[in-house]
Design a protein around this motif. Structure first.
Motif, mmCIF file in Angstrom:
data_model
loop_
_atom_site.group_PDB
_atom_site.id
_atom_site.type_symbol
_atom_site.label_atom_id
_atom_site.label_comp_id
_atom_site.label_asym_id
_atom_site.label_seq_id
_atom_site.Cartn_x
_atom_site.Cartn_y
_atom_site.Cartn_z
ATOM 1 N N UNK A 1 4.855 11.774 0.794
ATOM 2 C CA UNK A 1 5.102 12.931 -0.067
ATOM 3 C C UNK A 1 4.060 14.027 0.135
ATOM 4 N N UNK A 2 2.797 13.627 0.372
ATOM 5 C CA UNK A 2 1.744 14.617 0.546
ATOM 6 C C UNK A 2 1.932 15.397 1.847
ATOM 7 N N UNK A 3 2.333 14.691 2.913
ATOM 8 C CA UNK A 3 2.578 15.348 4.203
ATOM 9 C C UNK A 3 3.713 16.351 4.097
ATOM 10 N N UNK A 4 4.817 15.917 3.511
ATOM 11 C CA UNK A 4 5.991 16.792 3.403
ATOM 12 C C UNK A 4 5.685 17.990 2.501
ATOM 13 N N UNK A 5 4.975 17.728 1.399
ATOM 14 C CA UNK A 5 4.592 18.833 0.519
ATOM 15 C C UNK A 5 3.714 19.844 1.230
ATOM 16 N N UNK A 6 2.819 19.360 2.105
ATOM 17 C CA UNK A 6 1.902 20.253 2.822
ATOM 18 C C UNK A 6 2.634 21.129 3.833
ATOM 19 N N UNK A 7 3.588 20.547 4.564
ATOM 20 C CA UNK A 7 4.304 21.344 5.564
ATOM 21 C C UNK A 7 5.237 22.348 4.881
#
Length: 747
Positions: A375-381
């Motif tokens: 979730x953190x990766x997708x939120x960042x991109x």
């Protein structure tokens, strides 16, 4: 008789031999075959070892088969099968075995309680624990007590912890260090620091584990001085003690203290692990201590942790936070093994340093390497797409979030709310917000900021009031959004009230951004003298954005006196900032003082300064088309300029009059009109009219603020063509529709 004893001895020796093989060899089935050949009736202890071996290597079906075929079983046999199911978390089978047992001991109860606790089943664990006590407190032991205390700690269940503590005292286990450490940990993690310290002080014997537990507990509760005193009171400190202190300092924002303590630890020649290095690197990144970070990196190279994935990720993160993006890339490329944390560290680093396109690219590379985002990766991109105002790519990631189920994470949903807001799709942003099953302060702030940037001041204020009514606490970012909305709508009195309430009611100390919003609030409304008085009362001098805002308003309202003061202040702060020269030139040009304009330009040339060229871009079929003023490089330039000529003719018929004040050159009016007609945003809009299908909005992004003439012209274009035109400039969004702009001509 001697022969019988000899045979018996040989049989026992052979059994022991097979038991040793079962402990160390993975091929349990092969050993089982040899046992069948060697023994007609294998001893019970050998069969118990066979059950344990099958279970150890996840062959629970074979373990159960051996158990069921045993001619006789003892309590150890039952416990062996029970603990096997417990370790594999096969709860239904474990329960059946437990209830079928003819008798039980403390091992049996420990297996049942540990299995429930390991899966986080609080109610089942408590029920089993109480049932054990009901069947006889003699079964109570240190393992059961520590298991229940650890469960209470993880679940944050202080009532369970208090109950177990009572049993610790009642049944005489308070002197056991094995029980004392989880007891201290439970009280620390449930916020009862006083009780944690009391339990620690009452222990007759204390080991380093208990000290480390209390130190860590005092640090998650921010009791810095208490943990520091305890640390230095320790007679013997191990690496875990030092690491707990370093990590605690870092978690509490005391990064400098963490770095200094790391230096002391090195002088003690203590062994360091991945957590030590990870914590100190986080501290270096927190205060942008690049040199110290490099020193830690050099030390890591001399250890066995150079190829550690946890340490490598921390190094990437540290270099990114220190804005040394090339060093971060080098570390990232050299990592032999990367996980989602490593990729995310590099992706977030790109985003934080303004390399949003690279962030999107590395996300694609991560997927190509078979790493699934969290979730953190997708939120960042998604956040990087928001910074690029790339609605198309952001929408693709939205689909990815829906398919993968990551949309349920608030990190992803909040990023999407921000994305649609920053891309001008404020309705989609609000719809997504409304569909969220759970919202937090960040969700509200994202929506408030989206409406503020879109210039919808009344809606922004209504949302802000609704946020407060729902019991959410606004933070510094929320107030920046609300104050900027008041500024762009000219709501001076309301903005003043909100600024005062932020300080007095919400106890938020204003930062530079809040003061800049207030300067902008007074300046845009033409209350330049009030802006000057406000600046003189500030606890510190405005930043470059604040001075530029005042100077820009002085240009608009043609106030040369305050404009000159703002320009000189801006030049002192940033001698190489071209904004002061350009804006002051605009004031002089509007007054017809061309000699002063020429002097300013000469001053820029003498200092080697060049104005940042204005450019606008528009995306079509996954390709970005960039335009600058008088641009002839686009392959469709002939069509674009032809379209502009047609538009200009129709605009004049509708009443459009070019704004000559937007030209800072002493040339005749015909030349000024020609220069105005070929501004970058007009070229991008013409491209959109030619290629973007009717019915779809034309989305243009500009690196500078929209000039007065282009703003006025775009209103006419939207009316003539009956198209929605969305322009995102350096300050805000402008939605042009039917001859009007969403900003109300106040930007």
């Amino acid at each position: 008789m001697c022969l019988h004893v000899s045979k018996q001895f040989n049989s026992m020796s052979l059994s022991n031999h097979y038991c040793e093989l079962l402990k160390h060899c993975r091929d349990t089935k092969k050993i089982h075959c040899h046992i069948i050949k060697a023994f007609r009736n294998p001893e019970i202890f050998l069969l118990n070892n066979l059950v344990s071996a099958y279970a150890k290597f996840d062959r629970i079906t074979y373990a159960r088969r051996v158990f069921d075929q045993m001619p006789q079983r003892n309590l150890y046999s039952w416990n062996t099968l029970l603990s096997s199911y417990s370790k594999l978390a096969c709860l239904p089978e474990m329960e059946r075995v437990f209830h079928a047992m003819p008798t039980r001991d403390m091992v049996s109860w420990n297996s049942l309680i540990s299995a429930y606790a390991g899966r986080g089943f609080l109610l089942q664990s408590v029920k089993a624990y109480n049932l054990m006590l009901y069947n006889g407190p003699f079964n109570l032991n240190r393992i059961a007590l520590s298991t229940m205390l650890i469960l209470a700690s993880k679940q944050g269940c202080v009532h369970l912890g208090l109950q177990v503590h009572g049993h610790v005292v009642k049944f005489g286990f308070q002197s056991y260090v094995f029980v004392g450490s989880p007891l201290v940990d439970m009280y620390s993690k449930t916020g009862l620091v006083f009780c944690a310290r009391q339990a620690f002080d009452e222990m007759p014997e204390k080991n380093v584990v208990m000290y480390n537990t209390l130190i860590a507990g005092l640090m998650r509760c921010s009791r810095i001085e208490d943990s520091r005193q305890l640390f230095y009171d320790m007679q013997e400190k191990d690496s875990i003690s030092w690491t707990a202190m370093i990590a605690g300092f870092t978690q509490n924002g005391l990064d400098r203290e963490a770095i200094d303590l790391f230096r002391e630890m090195r002088l003690e020649n203590l062994e360091m692990d991945q957590y030590t290095f990870g914590s100190v690197l986080t501290a270096c990144g927190g205060v942008m201590a690049l040199q110290e970070g490099k020193q830690v990196h050099a030390y890591i190279i001399r250890t066995d942790y150079q190829d550690n994935i946890f340490v490598g990720s921390a190094l990437v993160d540290m270099y990114c936070k220190c804005k040394s993006i090339k060093s971060a890339e080098t570390v990232f490329r050299k990592m032999n093994c990367k996980n989602v944390v490593s990729w995310t560290a590099m992706l977030v680093g790109y985003g934080q340093n303004g390399y949003s396109e690279e962030a999107v690219k590395i996300f694609c590379d991560m997927q190509n390497n078979g790493i699934e985002p969290d979730d953190f990766t997708l939120g960042s991109v998604i956040s990087s797409c928001a910074n690029l105002a790339s609605l198309e790519e952001g929408a693709q990631f939205h689909c990815r979030a829906l398919v993968s189920g990551l949309i349920s994470f608030i990190t992803v949903s909040n990023a999407l709310v921000t994305l649609y807001g920053k891309c001008g799709s404020i309705e989609d942003s609000h719809r997504l917000f409304s569909e969220m099953s759970y919202v937090d302060e960040v969700s509200w702030t994202a929506l408030v900021s989206g409406y503020a940037q879109f210039g919808k001041a009344n809606e922004t204020l209504r949302l802000f009031e609704s946020m407060l009514a729902h019991g959410f606490k606004p933070d510094k970012v929320t107030f920046i959004g609300v104050l900027s909305a008041c500024s762009r709508a000219g709501l001076v009195q309301k903005g003043n009230q909100i600024f005062e309430s932020m300080i007095k009611e919400h106890r938020i100390i204003p930062i530079e951004d809040h003061y800049t919003c207030m300067i902008d609030l007074f300046s845009r409304a033409g209350r330049l003298e009030e802006a000057r008085k406000f600046i003189n009362k500030m606890p510190f001098s405005p930043d470059a954005i604040g001075w530029a805002s005042l100077l820009s308003s002085c240009r608009f309202h043609r106030n040369m006196e305050i404009g000159k003061w703002a320009a000189e202040s801006l030049l002192k702060l940033e001698p190489h900032n071209t904004a002061s020269y350009i804006l002051l030139s605009s004031i002089y040009a509007a007054k017809g003082k061309w000699e002063e304009v020429a002097n300013l330009r000469k001053g820029m040339r003498d200092k080697g300064l060049r104005k940042e060229p204005g450019c606008s871009w528009i995306k079509y079929k996954n390709q970005v088309h960039i335009f600058s003023a008088d641009d002839q490089s686009n392959p469709f330039s002939d069509q674009i300029y032809s379209e502009l000529e047609k538009l200009n003719y129709k605009m004049v018929q509708e009443g459009y009059v070019p704004d000559m004040n937007s030209v800072l050159h002493d040339v005749d009016d015909s030349e000024k009109i020609k220069m105005l007609n070929h501004h970058s945003e007009k070229l991008a809009i013409a491209f959109g009219l030619i290629f973007i299908p009717p019915g779809l909005p034309i989305r243009v992004v500009k690196n500078l603020r929209v000039c007065g003439d282009c703003h006025n012209a775009t209103k006419y274009i939207s009316k003539i063509t009956q198209r929605e035109i969305l322009v995102r400039d350096a300050a805000r969004f402008h939605l042009f529709k039917d001859g009007r702009c969403s900003c109300g001509d106040f930007w």
